[in-house]
Design an enzyme around this catalytic site. Structure first.
Site, PDB file in Angstrom:
ATOM      1  CG  HIS A   1      61.734 -10.195 -25.493  1.00  0.00           C
ATOM      2  ND1 HIS A   1      62.194  -9.678 -24.307  1.00  0.00           N
ATOM      3  CD2 HIS A   1      60.879 -11.205 -25.160  1.00  0.00           C
ATOM      4  CE1 HIS A   1      61.649 -10.333 -23.305  1.00  0.00           C
ATOM      5  NE2 HIS A   1      60.833 -11.262 -23.795  1.00  0.00           N
TER       6      HIS A   1
ATOM      7  CG  ASN B   1      66.931  -4.101 -24.041  1.00  0.00           C
ATOM      8  OD1 ASN B   1      65.766  -3.697 -24.026  1.00  0.00           O
ATOM      9  ND2 ASN B   1      67.263  -5.303 -23.583  1.00  0.00           N
TER      10      ASN B   1
ATOM     11  CD  GLU C   1      50.823  -5.371   2.336  1.00  0.00           C
ATOM     12  OE1 GLU C   1      50.105  -4.834   3.189  1.00  0.00           O
ATOM     13  OE2 GLU C   1      51.122  -4.827   1.235  1.00  0.00           O
TER      14      GLU C   1
ATOM     15  CG  HIS D   1      40.876  -4.805   6.326  1.00  0.00           C
ATOM     16  ND1 HIS D   1      40.439  -3.982   5.320  1.00  0.00           N
ATOM     17  CD2 HIS D   1      41.986  -4.212   6.842  1.00  0.00           C
ATOM     18  CE1 HIS D   1      41.238  -2.923   5.231  1.00  0.00           C
ATOM     19  NE2 HIS D   1      42.179  -3.041   6.142  1.00  0.00           N
TER      20      HIS D   1
ATOM     21  CG  HIS E   1      63.131 -15.175 -23.892  1.00  0.00           C
ATOM     22  ND1 HIS E   1      62.642 -16.298 -23.248  1.00  0.00           N
ATOM     23  CD2 HIS E   1      62.056 -14.363 -24.112  1.00  0.00           C
ATOM     24  CE1 HIS E   1      61.339 -16.167 -23.085  1.00  0.00           C
ATOM     25  NE2 HIS E   1      60.958 -15.012 -23.598  1.00  0.00           N
TER      26      HIS E   1
ATOM     27  NE  ARG F   1      40.746  -6.644  15.948  1.00  0.00           N
ATOM     28  CZ  ARG F   1      39.786  -6.229  16.771  1.00  0.00           C
ATOM     29  NH1 ARG F   1      38.768  -7.033  17.032  1.00  0.00           N
ATOM     30  NH2 ARG F   1      39.831  -5.027  17.314  1.00  0.00           N
TER      31      ARG F   1
END
Length: 670
Positions: free
Chosen positions: A265, A192, A414, A476, A35, A523
């Site tokens: 680019h 840009n 997260e 979940h 690039h 849990r």
């Protein structure tokens, strides 16, 4: 400012900036990929930053109080490689520049941490660098509060492009930075107006300045090709009491026929385009040739910080020997000598007073013992503190008025949390850990992958790790997430069965210096599996014999985490029928795979049938331990679908993850 005016009014600056531009052009052309346009467009901004503002010493790239420079727009990697070469970083030779993107070179297509001195973090996945930078800035704030401004007082600078700002993680990151007034964080936006597909307006109409202001940032503007304006904007940003965005209006692929186009680019390799661009620059030197006078100017820039670095070393030497040793220890990622005894004490107490508790609660017990000893730990949670059990009373919250605090309320972010933790660990002096539900590793995944790629020892505390979380249901309940983490190279996945194993797994996670860890925690309450104290860390071997067969060994049950107690119950049922059954606890497949073959064969000998037990899908390493090298009778008790909403004990029954099911499968194999 146009090229003619820039060359006339600022000839020395123009020559320095052009050295960056032509090195980028030449390296990309030689590689036939890369690039070119971003380094060409941002060369003026980078030159002013390095010449007038960045606190660094090219001869001491690991100086702990250097400013951090992060190229978030990592596709423009030749910008940073050119800067490192020009300023005199020893490992960034001209030969490395010439071998851009080639096998064995440190000049990878995107900047990679650990390959190159001066590259603070791996970038390329857009949005990661700017998000890492928030962690760098947080680390600086915290360590300045702990050690004082004479030891830690520096800025974090970021070059980010339109793509970085479009990525969703960037909003998570700038929201955190604004909320916490990280005033030493400065983002230089390469404005840009071009992406790969064309103009930014094809896909986005966001008012970025308003967005940053709304997130608690100060915003400054400059012509990205006017060195005076650039300098003034950076100076103002440094004086800001809040994080600052400097919107640098630039021309991608400046001076080429691809200027201000999407073509600019990518890789500009056409010989005519390159020749015409060099002519527009007034640069009549051959490929990879930097005149000695210009190189000397850049090397003087690279040496500008030597005196300041020497003064800092004097201030560090003036600290007491104990403080100097502590500073060196935390930046070397060495653990306090007291930690092993601390872990042993937790294990001994667990055996002396056995109690059924969730492994997330076991983790909290371990952290209560560890955090006062390992004072560089820095915890947090993505709005699930009471569920992840990651905060202990001694930490205190990190906030605007309490920078010494070692606990971060990340909010529902997260991905931003994981990216910032990477930045904190990369900065040095901090060992970050934070939590969320295991199912939400999906949100954190891109940064978790980069933790592994970079070799950053972040600890991810992932609780509610199976259908055992119960009524919240399949949205979940993670079933595939253990497999995803185990499939990631250079990642340790720990799934402890009780408090003793949890203590051992935390010790192992903290011992890592180049590997991230995922702690998979339940849990639901778990019956203690380890009932006899041993000083040795058995989990360090990845798997071990928890309960031996009585009589002829016919079955081996291999289980992890919450399913170890199911394996023990199944063993009892099989032994009652005269079927000798060994139970192997496997808290970490990766560590077991790293053991000598002789040990693995002692734990999993040929002959008996094998059954794996885990409330997750079978993928992710199970077949290696079930089938072995030669193949054998085996089966698996676990999940083959998503979960459901119900109390957890009903779910285990409905999905067939029970001691009876294990025993039945063992007998069927026999």
């Amino acid at each position: 400012m146009d090229i003619a005016t820039l060359r006339t009014q600022h000839p020395e600056h123009w020559a320095q900036a052009c050295a960056i531009r032509v090195l980028a052009l030449d390296a990309v052309a030689a590689a036939k990929s890369g690039h070119s346009g971003m380094p060409m467009g941002m060369a003026d901004v980078a030159t002013v930053l390095f010449r007038n503002h960045l606190k660094f010493d090219a001869s001491a790239p690991d100086w702990a109080d250097r400013d951090r420079f992060i190229l978030s727009a990592g596709h423009g990697s030749m910008l940073i490689y050119a800067l490192l070469h020009l300023t005199g970083y020893a490992d960034m030779t001209l030969e490395q520049i010439k071998n851009f993107r080639q096998w064995g070179a440190i000049t990878a297509g995107h900047p990679e941490y650990g390959h190159v001195k001066g590259v603070e973090t791996t970038t390329g996945p857009l949005g990661q660098g700017i998000s890492n930078a928030v962690g760098f800035a947080m680390a600086e704030e915290h360590l300045r509060a702990r050690w004082g401004a004479r030891i830690q007082d520096h800025h974090t600078y970021v070059i980010a492009g339109d793509g970085c700002l479009m990525e969703g993680v960037s909003q998570e990151a700038i929201g955190i930075a604004g909320r916490h007034q990280l005033s030493k964080l400065i983002v230089l936006w390469d404005n840009n107006d071009i992406t790969i597909d064309g103009k930014v307006s094809l896909s986005d109409i966001t008012d970025q300045r308003a967005r940053f202001r709304a997130s608690g940032w100060d915003v400054f503007d400059c012509d990205g090709h006017d060195p005076v304006a650039i300098d003034a904007a950076i100076t103002a940003a440094k004086a800001s009491p809040r994080p600052a965005l400097v919107a640098c209006t630039t021309h991608i692929a400046l001076g080429s026929s691809a200027q201000d186009t999407s073509k600019g680019h990518g890789a500009l390799t056409d010989a005519t385009l390159i020749a015409d661009t060099r002519a527009a620059y007034g640069w009549d030197h051959g490929p990879f040739v930097i005149p000695a006078e210009i190189k000397a100017q850049w090397e003087a820039i690279g040496a500008r910080g030597a005196a300041e670095r020497a003064a800092w070393e004097g201030r560090l030497a003036a600290l007491s020997p104990a403080k100097q040793a502590e500073f060196a220890r935390i930046f070397a990622r060495e653990l306090p000598k007291r930690l092993p005894a601390t872990i042993r004490a937790v294990k001994k107490a667990a055996v002396d007073a056995p109690k059924a508790i969730a492994s997330r609660s076991a983790s909290e017990i371990v952290l209560k013992a560890v955090n006062p000893v390992v004072t560089e730990t820095f915890g947090g949670s993505a709005d699930l503190t009471g569920s992840n059990n990651t905060r202990t009373a001694d930490l205190g919250a990190f906030d605007i008025g309490s920078r010494k605090g070692r606990y971060m309320y990340w909010g529902i972010r997260e991905h931003g949390m994981a990216a910032a933790m990477n930045g904190m660990a990369l900065h040095g002096g901090i060992r970050p850990y934070s939590g969320t539900f295991m199912a939400f590793t999906d949100y954190a995944r891109p940064s978790m992958r980069l933790s592994a790629l970079m070799g950053v020892p972040v600890v991810y505390v992932m609780t509610h790790d199976s259908i055992g979380l119960g009524e919240d249901g399949p949205t979940h309940q993670p079933v595939e997430h253990l497999a995803i983490s185990r499939a990631t190279p250079n990642t340790l996945v720990f799934r402890p069965a009780d408090l003793v194993e949890t203590a051992e797994c935390w010790e192992l996670a903290l011992q890592q210096t180049t590997t991230p860890s995922v702690l998979s925690l339940s849990r639901q309450n778990l019956t203690p599996a380890r009932t006899t104290h041993t000083a040795k860390n058995l989990s360090a071997q990845g798997a071990y014999v928890l309960a031996e067969a009585e009589g002829k060994r016919q079955v081996i049950l291999i289980a992890t985490g919450s399913e170890v107690e199911i394996a023990l119950k199944a063993r009892a049922a099989l032994q009652a029928e005269g079927i000798g059954t060994r139970v192997v606890s496997m808290p970490c497949m990766e560590l077991f795979a790293a053991q000598p073959e002789a040990y693995r064969r002692r734990v999993l000998p040929a002959g008996p049938v094998r059954i794996g037990i885990e409330a997750a899908v079978r993928a992710g390493g199970w077949d290696r331990w079930l089938l072995g090298e030669r193949g054998r009778k085996s089966d698996f008790v676990g999940m083959a679908s998503f979960g459901a909403s119900a109390p957890y004990d009903r779910l285990y029954q409905e999905f067939g993850i029970t001691a009876d099911a294990v025993a039945d499968k063992a007998k069927a194999l026999l």
